[in-house]
Scaffold this motif. Structure first.
Motif, PDB file in Angstrom:
ATOM      1  N   HIS A 128      -1.075  -4.826   6.832  1.00 30.57           N
ATOM      2  CA  HIS A 128      -2.067  -3.763   6.739  1.00 30.57           C
ATOM      3  C   HIS A 128      -2.973  -3.716   7.973  1.00 30.57           C
ATOM      4  O   HIS A 128      -3.346  -2.640   8.432  1.00 30.57           O
ATOM      5  N   SER A 129      -3.342  -4.891   8.506  1.00 33.19           N
ATOM      6  CA  SER A 129      -4.262  -4.946   9.646  1.00 33.19           C
ATOM      7  C   SER A 129      -3.556  -5.224  10.965  1.00 33.19           C
ATOM      8  O   SER A 129      -4.219  -5.347  12.000  1.00 33.19           O
TER       9      SER A 129
ATOM     10  N   HIS B  23       0.864  -1.177   0.000  1.00 34.48           N
ATOM     11  CA  HIS B  23       0.000   0.000   0.000  1.00 34.48           C
ATOM     12  C   HIS B  23       0.903   1.230   0.000  1.00 34.48           C
ATOM     13  O   HIS B  23       1.957   1.240   0.639  1.00 34.48           O
TER      14      HIS B  23
ATOM     15  N   HIS C  41       3.745   0.213   2.885  1.00 33.50           N
ATOM     16  CA  HIS C  41       3.725  -0.886   3.861  1.00 33.50           C
ATOM     17  C   HIS C  41       3.175  -2.132   3.180  1.00 33.50           C
ATOM     18  O   HIS C  41       2.291  -2.051   2.317  1.00 33.50           O
TER      19      HIS C  41
ATOM     20  N   SER D 273       1.812  -2.451  13.478  1.00 37.34           N
ATOM     21  CA  SER D 273       2.241  -1.748  12.272  1.00 37.34           C
ATOM     22  C   SER D 273       1.343  -0.553  11.982  1.00 37.34           C
ATOM     23  O   SER D 273       1.815   0.496  11.526  1.00 37.34           O
ATOM     24  N   LYS D 274       0.059  -0.689  12.244  1.00 33.01           N
ATOM     25  CA  LYS D 274      -0.857   0.444  12.066  1.00 33.01           C
ATOM     26  C   LYS D 274      -0.469   1.594  12.985  1.00 33.01           C
ATOM     27  O   LYS D 274      -0.486   2.762  12.581  1.00 33.01           O
TER      28      LYS D 274
ATOM     29  N   SER E   5       1.146  -5.511   2.308  1.00 32.69           N
ATOM     30  CA  SER E   5      -0.258  -5.880   2.537  1.00 32.69           C
ATOM     31  C   SER E   5      -0.412  -6.796   3.738  1.00 32.69           C
ATOM     32  O   SER E   5      -1.413  -6.715   4.462  1.00 32.69           O
TER      33      SER E   5
ATOM     34  N   ARG F 152       2.584   3.346  11.615  1.00 29.05           N
ATOM     35  CA  ARG F 152       2.238   4.188  10.476  1.00 29.05           C
ATOM     36  C   ARG F 152       1.578   5.488  10.931  1.00 29.05           C
ATOM     37  O   ARG F 152       1.801   6.553  10.339  1.00 29.05           O
TER      38      ARG F 152
END
Length: 311
Positions: free
Chosen positions: A281-282, A161, A276, A286-287, A278, A290
């Motif tokens: 992503h969730s 992404h 980042h 990591s979220k 995929s 970011r």
């Protein structure tokens, strides 16, 4: 094979060996001594029935069996982490070690404020930052193992992404007291000055020279450096000049006693992007990371680079 007899830590160590392709670098990644990592490699060779890493000249290379294991093992360990890690992320108590890839001209402006934010919100969290390795790296399995990547690349890459972080522009950096300072404002003086070009990983020339050639002019390259930081250190200690990203020049103008000038030709602006994978992503951790990087990016976007000199 009896899976009950397999130590999961061996697979984590194998992942490090395959990713790094080096016993010493894998030892650093695992926070082990080199003899301890060599012992683990011997155990893995017996377990798998393959040498995994073999010496070729002065370097180590992965065997075909090791290459075949590399991506499936990384994916399997990521699935195991997803099963074992809690669904929530508490930055105050986490000791997560994040892995990032950041180009050198972004490191000096992104990492100091990011490190300050992490120290306040997540005192036990750590960052492993690696240098940008070029567009081709984005297609490698190792790229998928990182939490995020910052790069001046607007392309979309499979499995990632992408979002814009901040913009920048190129400026001309010279040392304070440069004897040819007054001539650098005009194109003839700029082209005749002795420049430090910067050609990073995978580049054959400074992108500035590609741009200038498209404008029908050519500058004098006295030295080509691998990083902007090295170029600026040369500028600070000699009469060479360098075209560099404005935010980096601004950040270092005081410590290196530099004067920042506009280039005679308008270079326009360029964007820095954050990528980042995929698979992350969730991931709550990591979220969260970011979010911290975005916050620093917003601060930078609110303070565009300006021309200034060291005091």
């Amino acid at each position: 094979m009896n899976l009950a007899a397999v130590d999961l830590n061996l697979l984590v160590a194998l992942d490090a060996l395959l990713a790094e392709g080096s016993v010493s670098r894998a030892a650093v990644r695992m926070r082990l001594s080199q003899p301890a990592m060599s012992h683990i490699l011997r155990r893995l060779r017996l377990l798998i029935g393959d040498p995994l890493l073999v010496r070729a000249g002065g370097t180590m290379e992965l065997t075909p069996r090791a290459l075949a294991l590399k991506q499936p093992l990384a994916e399997a360990l990521e699935q195991v982490r997803g099963l074992l890690e809690p669904s929530a992320f508490d930055p105050q108590t986490s000791d997560r070690r994040f892995e990032m890839m950041v180009p050198d001209h972004v490191f000096d402006i992104l990492l100091p404020p990011l490190a300050s934010r992490l120290a306040a919100a997540a005192p036990s969290v750590a960052l492993d930052v690696r240098p940008w390795r070029g567009r081709a790296f984005m297609a490698s399995p190792a790229a998928q193992g990182l939490d995020l990547i910052v790069a001046c690349v607007g392309d979309d890459f499979a499995g990632f992404h992408r979002e814009r972080l901040f913009s920048d522009t190129d400026v001309l950096a010279v040392r304070l007291g440069h004897p040819g300072r007054n001539a650098l404002d005009e194109l003839p003086g700029f082209l005749q000055a002795r420049h430090v070009g910067v050609a990073g990983h995978g580049q054959t020339e400074d992108p500035v020279d590609t741009w200038l050639r498209d404008e029908g002019v050519r500058r004098t390259i006295a030295v080509t450096a691998p990083t902007y930081l090295q170029a600026l250190h040369m500028v600070s200690r000699s009469d060479v000049v360098a075209v560099v990203p404005g935010r980096l020049a601004q950040a270092l103008s005081g410590p290196l006693r530099l004067e920042i000038l506009p280039t005679p030709l308008d270079p326009g602006t360029f964007d820095e992007f954050v990528f980042h994978p995929s698979r992350a992503h969730s991931d709550p951790a990591s979220k969260w990371l970011r979010q911290q990087v975005r916050a620093v990016g917003r601060q930078l976007a609110e303070t565009p680079p300006r021309l200034e000199s060291a005091a």
